[in-house]
Structure formats: structure tokens, C-alpha cells
Design an enzyme around this catalytic site. Structure first.
Site, PDB file in Angstrom:
ATOM      1  CG  HIS A 205      -1.392  -1.167   1.737  1.00 31.30           C
ATOM      2  ND1 HIS A 205      -1.183  -1.641   2.985  1.00 31.30           N
ATOM      3  CD2 HIS A 205      -2.130  -2.071   1.069  1.00 31.30           C
ATOM      4  CE1 HIS A 205      -1.776  -2.778   3.114  1.00 31.30           C
ATOM      5  NE2 HIS A 205      -2.355  -3.075   1.970  1.00 31.30           N
ATOM      6  NE  ARG A 312       4.609  -2.283 -18.034  1.00 30.17           N
ATOM      7  CZ  ARG A 312       5.434  -1.238 -18.126  1.00 30.17           C
ATOM      8  NH1 ARG A 312       5.033  -0.054 -17.776  1.00 30.17           N
ATOM      9  NH2 ARG A 312       6.665  -1.407 -18.557  1.00 30.17           N
ATOM     10  NE  ARG A 349       2.069  -5.131 -22.005  1.00 28.54           N
ATOM     11  CZ  ARG A 349       3.186  -4.947 -21.293  1.00 28.54           C
ATOM     12  NH1 ARG A 349       4.328  -4.720 -21.896  1.00 28.54           N
ATOM     13  NH2 ARG A 349       3.153  -4.994 -19.981  1.00 28.54           N
ATOM     14  CD  GLU A 448       7.684  -7.018 -25.150  1.00 30.04           C
ATOM     15  OE1 GLU A 448       7.823  -6.633 -23.995  1.00 30.04           O
ATOM     16  OE2 GLU A 448       6.735  -7.746 -25.520  1.00 30.04           O
ATOM     17  CG  ASN A 471      11.745  -2.271 -19.833  1.00 31.84           C
ATOM     18  OD1 ASN A 471      12.542  -1.382 -20.057  1.00 31.84           O
ATOM     19  ND2 ASN A 471      10.530  -2.039 -19.377  1.00 31.84           N
ATOM     20  CG  ASP A 472      10.417  -8.285 -21.746  1.00 31.13           C
ATOM     21  OD1 ASP A 472      11.043  -8.885 -20.855  1.00 31.13           O
ATOM     22  OD2 ASP A 472       9.204  -8.041 -21.668  1.00 31.13           O
ATOM     23  NE  ARG A 482      11.753  -6.552 -17.315  1.00 30.49           N
ATOM     24  CZ  ARG A 482      10.662  -6.150 -17.954  1.00 30.49           C
ATOM     25  NH1 ARG A 482      10.305  -6.735 -19.091  1.00 30.49           N
ATOM     26  NH2 ARG A 482       9.940  -5.175 -17.494  1.00 30.49           N
ATOM     27  CB  CYS A 519       6.394   1.577 -24.664  1.00 27.11           C
ATOM     28  SG  CYS A 519       6.412  -0.181 -25.007  1.00 27.11           S
TER      29      CYS A 519
END
Ligand code: PEP
Ligand code: MG
Length: 597
Positions: A205, A312, A349, A448, A471-472, A482, A519
């Protein structure tokens, strides 16, 4: 989404104080006095009661008192926090009315003639335990704390214990083991400068709330409670991932420098919210944002974001307990986002699960190498019962705004063709039912994997646009997980091999006349923006707090110079050389910028 740095816990003692590492949950720096929050421990004992109905009456009164307290917290927040926080407090309110939860407490009181405090504690324990034992869904596991928080509040009300803490009158950093969300929500945000948790988690949280409030937060700072003393000075450095108790002069100096830059930078950046995102010689590169829920769309617009380049969607699935969100629920979420964007593009996505994002109820099964496993489009193509409702929801939202579909983890043409067939099928289904939808919705893909990059020219004939997930792409290109901090150097966005492969992808897209976005995290790395402009990237999709800074960088560039720089960088051989050259280039522009103002 914000990149959450994983840093291993190492502690060190300096001459003046004690420093420890933790995990950055929300970036930034704070220097203030420690406000230690130990939630009151109330010992609950089982007691036999002679009048069960009187005890049930006490429970009813406590339930409504708790509801009133939570409603008051929500009112005090006055819409100043994100919808996720409201959702958590709403969840607690719902739990107070939940016939299962309240019924279980009542059954313990009447079945065992026990006191209400014990019944609340016992019933909550069962609920909490169930949630905590969920091993494959961080989100749900961390919701266990909501139940614990609520149970504490109920027991405090029943026992007449005052839960209020007396907040200092001066700025402070809240420090605790795992501070309850309702506690953080009730604190004065003008005084709360940072949050440090000994436990917590990046999806806890506090982490969620601190990110949306823009308050720096570190979790898993083990040792903080042993060393920080109430009122003592603490420096929270959620940029390098360090906490210093009794910081030395060097650290305080670094903090002051950070503060000066940050204040100046903020004022400076605001000018770019409304300015067109184009270089000095007129080359446009738009700045979109990455988001995970509809509630963020307003901030995107407020910060000058020109669209959402990556929604996402898997977070919607991760927030569900036993089954995927329905088509209707997804439609409502995408449609709300599209409307809030007021005609700006929204790229949703499709479900990207697997890898480090597991969802128990989807039953992917245990895999030896989840990042190389049955993930994203691979799973979706085999599960039309999951895939089709999602696509229908996206298509329907397209009737309410400018919405595109994007498929993750595409590796070859066959997958893309099958995914597009699913779009066709979903459209036919909607048409047959007479449901409005966008008949011409664009369908693009994330690039990716090295295979998709190599076959970019083939895929460009089938895809309406590309979005490069650096990233991927980087982890697959370098065979470097990663999430493994030890491999951060291999996953550097300055790796020349990564830049060369991105150039190849963007050339393929340009030749085919389709848009190419980035992205992944590399999109928002300041020193790389000139490279993206030179490559002809159409849109950069970045985290919301980075929108204005990236726009500012674009506005200060000259594309012709950037193209010369790109030619030079593509001939370099190491990531260090690339980083050094680009930082020098950025430095020269910044100097020019400052002189020009
Ligand atoms: C990426 O891989 O670069 C990307 C943007 O997707 P995610 O980080 O969600 O895997
Ligand atoms: Mg990815």
C-alpha cells in the site's frame, strides 16, 4: 510504470551515523526528522460472555464506528490520492459490510459465547492467512495487510484504544515496519516528506500511495527501526537506494544540491507542458505515457502527455481474485481511459502475463524458465476464452475514443496473423450482437525479442505499428534476466548492440511506412533522447513524472546534430563509450540551452 530498482541490503557505519540500503519504491530524496510509527499492539484475550446478543450489538456499533472513521479519512484526502488507494479503503469499507466476513465474526461470538475482540481477531486471522498463502500473486498477498489493518482498527474501537498518533508539527519521514495504508492516508501530506519501511514491498500500500503522491519511499530497509530514533535526523536517498541515520556533511550537501536542482527543474519543466514536442529544426517526436489504470489518464493529460503508448492491462488481471476481469469490466476501464484522454491515442497492450507476472487462477503451471516460457501472446493464443473478451473490450472502447490494440512478445509472423484473426473474430462477434465498436482499430505489436527485431521488415507488413519494449528486448538480446541486479551492466540501455538492433527495427518500420514507438525504460533516459530523435522514432512512451523532462529534451535538440551523433555512436564498441559520448553531447546542449535562456 515506474522502474523499481532492486538493491541488495548492505549496511555501513560511517563516523557520524549509520547507512543502509533498501529497495526504492518511489524515487526522490528527503532529509527530515524521524517519526516512528509503531501501530499500537492490543493484546486480545478470549473471554466468555454471558449475553451474546449484547456482544453482537457491540460488534455492530464497532463496525459502524470503523466505517465512519474510514469515510472520514477518505473525505480528508479530498481526491488527493490515486484511485488504487481509494480502492483499498473501499475494500475495507466493503469488508465491514461483507456478510461472509461479518458473518464469520458473528458466528464465533454466538457459537463460542466469546467476546467480540477475540472473534474479530480469529476471523481476520483466517482471512489474512488465506491471502498471505497466495504465493503467485504479489498484489493479492499484500492485500492481507488490508485485513490486518482493518482488524486492528476494529479491535481498537472495541477496546476503546485511541488509534490516533500524534503527528509532529514539523516535516518528518515516517518510519515503520509496515505502516498501514489508512495511517499514511490520514497523515498531513505537507509534513510527510518520505516513508521508510523495514518490511513492505514494492506493491504494498505504502509504495502504491507514495508513488501517486510523489513522496520518496524505500522498503526493505532492514535495521532502520533499530537505528532511527524519534526526532533524529534521517536522510532518505531513494535515488541511489540508501538511507542514512544521522547523515554526514557530504550526504547533506548532496541532498541540498539535489533539492536546488529539483526545485529549479520543476519550474523550468512546467513551461514544456503546453509546448509542441518538436526539435529546434522542426522534427516532431511525441511523448506518450505508460499507465496501468484509468485513474492515471488525467495526470497524463495534466502533464502534457500526448497519449498513452502502453496501458499494461495485466494489472487489471492481477488485481482480480479468482477469475479474469469480465469483458464488461474491461470495457468500462478502457473506455474511461479513452474518454479521459479526450481523443489522444490509447494503446492497450493485451494480457502480458508470465515471466515475473504470475496470476494463480490462469494456471500457467510451474516453469523452469518463466521468462522463456508460456507467456503473453503464447498463452493468449491458446486461450481464446481469455483473449477474445479482452479484444472485444478494447474494440468496444474504440467506439468511445482513439484506441489501439497491441500484442506483446510477438516473435514471428504466425503469431501475429493468429492474433489478428482473433481481432477479426471478436469484431464479427460484436457486429452480430449489434454492439458498437471501432471497425478500423489499429493493431500493432511490441518488438521485444531478437527474432522479432530480425524479422521486423516481415512483421511490418502485417502490423499497423511497432512499439519497442527495450526492457525485454535487452534481456533477451543479452540473455540477462532484467530483474537480476548483478546483470544491470549487461542490461544497460547504452549497450551498442541494443542501439544497433533498435536502429534496424526503426528502419524497417520507416521503410514500411508504419509508426515506431519506444515504450521501454530506455525511452525516458535523457541522454538517449537525441538518438531516438535521430532514428526517426515516432513516439516515446514514458512514466508520467518524466513526460515534461523528455519534452524539454526534445525541444532543445537539433535533429541534424543528433543524426551526426547517431552515426558516431553506432560505430562505438562498448556501453561505457556510448554513455560517455552521449552524456558529453547532452552536456553541450544543456550548456547551450542555459546560455540561450
Ligand atoms: C518492455 O519490455 O520494454 C516493456 C515496456 O514491457 P514490460 O516492461 O511490461 O515487460
Ligand atoms: Mg515487455
Amino acid at each position: 510504470m515506474l522502474i523499481l530498482n532492486k538493491i541488495h541490503c548492505v549496511s555501513s557505519v560511517s563516523e557520524k551515523g549509520f547507512a543502509m540500503k533498501g529497495i526504492i519504491a518511489a524515487p526522490g530524496m528527503a532529509l527530515a526528522s524521524a517519526f516512528i510509527i509503531n501501530e499500537p499492539e492490543i493484546n486480545v484475550h478470549k473471554r466468555a460472555v454471558s449475553d451474546v446478543s449484547e456482544e453482537l450489538g457491540r460488534l455492530r456499533r464497532a463496525l459502524s464506528e470503523c466505517s465512519a472513521q474510514i469515510e472520514a479519512i477518505m473525505e480528508d484526502m479530498d481526491g488527493a490520492v490515486d484511485p488504487q488507494t481509494i480502492e483499498i479503503l473501499d475494500f475495507q469499507l466493503l469488508l465491514l459490510e461483507d456478510t461472509g466476513f461479518v458473518g464469520d465474526i458473528g458466528n464465533i461470538i454466538s457459537g463460542q459465547s466469546s467476546n467480540a475482540e477475540f472473534a474479530v481477531s480469529a476471523a481476520s486471522e483466517v482471512y489474512r492467512h488465506k491471502l498471505e498463502s497466495i504465493t503467485d500473486n504479489d498484489y493479492l498477498r499484500e492485500r492481507a495487510a488490508d485485513v490486518a489493518d482493518l482488524s486492528q482498527r476494529l479491535i481498537a474501537v472495541l477496546s476503546g484504544v485511541n488509534m490516533e498518533v500524534s503527528e509532529p508539527d514539523w516535516p518528518y519521514i515516517a518510519i515503520g515496519r509496515d505502516i498501514a495504508l489508512s495511517r499514511i492516508a490520514s497523515l498531513d501530506k505537507a509534513k510527510l516528506k518520505g516513508i521508510i519501511l523495514e518490511k513492505g514491498g514494492v506493491t504494498s500500500h505504502c509504495a502504491i500511495l507514495s508513488r501517486s503522491l510523489g513522496i520518496p519511499c524505500m522498503v526493505e530497509a532492514s535495521g532502520i527501526l533499530a537505528y532511527a530514533k524519534p526526532g533524529g535526523t534521517v536522510l532518505l536517498d531513494a535515488v541511489t537506494g540508501e538511507v542514512a541515520v544521522g547523515p554526514d556533511d557530504g550526504r547533506v550537501r548532496a541532498y541540498n544540491e539535489y533539492l536546488a536542482c529539483e526545485t529549479e527543474e520543476k519550474a523550468n519543466l512546467e513551461k514544456f507542458i503546453a509546448r509542441k514536442s518538436e526539435s529546434l529544426d522542426g522534427a516532431e517526436m511525441k511523448v506518450y505515457a505508460n499507465i496501468t489504470m484509468s485513474g492515471e489518464a488525467e495526470s497524463v493529460v495534466r502533464q502534457g502527455g500526448e497519449g498513452v503508448g502502453l496501458f499494461r492491462s495485466e494489472l487489471l488481471y492481477m488485481a482480480q481474485a479468482g477469475e479474469p476481469p469480465s469483458e464488461e469490466a474491461q470495457y468500462a476501464e478502457y473506455s474511461k481511459t479513452a474518454k479521459a484522454l479526450g481523443g489522444r491515442p490509447l494503446i492497450v497492450r493485451t494480457l502480458d502475463i508470465g515471466g515475473d507476472k504470475q496470476i494463480g487462477y490462469l494456471d500457467i503451471g510451474r516453469e523452469d524458465n518463466p521468462f522463456l516460457g508460456y507467456r503473453a501472446i503464447r498463452y493468449c493464443l491458446d486461450h481464446p476464452e481469455i483473449f477474445e473478451p479482452q479484444i472485444s473490450a478494447i474494440l468496444r472502447a474504440g467506439a468511445d475514443g482513439n484506441v489501439c490494440i497491441m500484442f506483446p512478445m510477438i516473435t514471428c509472423k504466425k503469431e501475429l496473423i493468429e492474433a489478428k484473426q482473433m481481432v477479426k473474430r471478436a469484431g464479427e462477434g460484436l457486429r452480430a450482437k449489434g454492439v458498437p465498436f471501432d471497425h478500423g482499430a489499429r493493431a500493432g505489436i511490441m518488438i521485444e525479442t531478437p527474432a522479432a527485431a530480425l524479422d521486423a521488415a516481415i512483421l511490418a507488413k502485417e502490423a499497423d505499428f511497432f512499439s519497442i519494449g527495450t526492457n525485454d528486448l535487452s534481456q533477451y538480446l543479452f540473455a540477462a534476466d532484467r530483474s537480476n541486479a548483478k546483470l544491470a551492466n549487461l542490461n544497460s540501455p547504452f549497450q551498442p548492440a541494443l542501439l544497433r538492433i533498435i536502429k534496424k527495427i526503426s528502419d524497417a518500420a520507416t521503410d514500411a511506412g508504419i509508426e515506431v514507438d519506444i515504450c521501454g525504460q530506455a525511452a525516458e533516459v535523457d541522454a538517449l533522447v537525441p538518438i531516438w530523435l535521430a532514428m526517426g522514432i515516432t513516439n516515446l512512451s514514458v512514466s508520467i513524472p518524466r513526460i515534461t523532462a523528455v519534452r524539454k529534451r526534445i525541444c532543445g535538440l537539433n535533429k541534424t546534430d543528433c543524426m551526426r551523433m547517431l552515426d558516431m555512436v553506432l560505430c562505438l564498441e562498448t556501453a561505457d563509450e556510448v554513455e560517455r559520448s552521449l552524456k558529453e553531447f547532452a552536456e553541450r546542449i544543456t550548456t547551450y540551452d542555459n546560455n540561450a535562456v
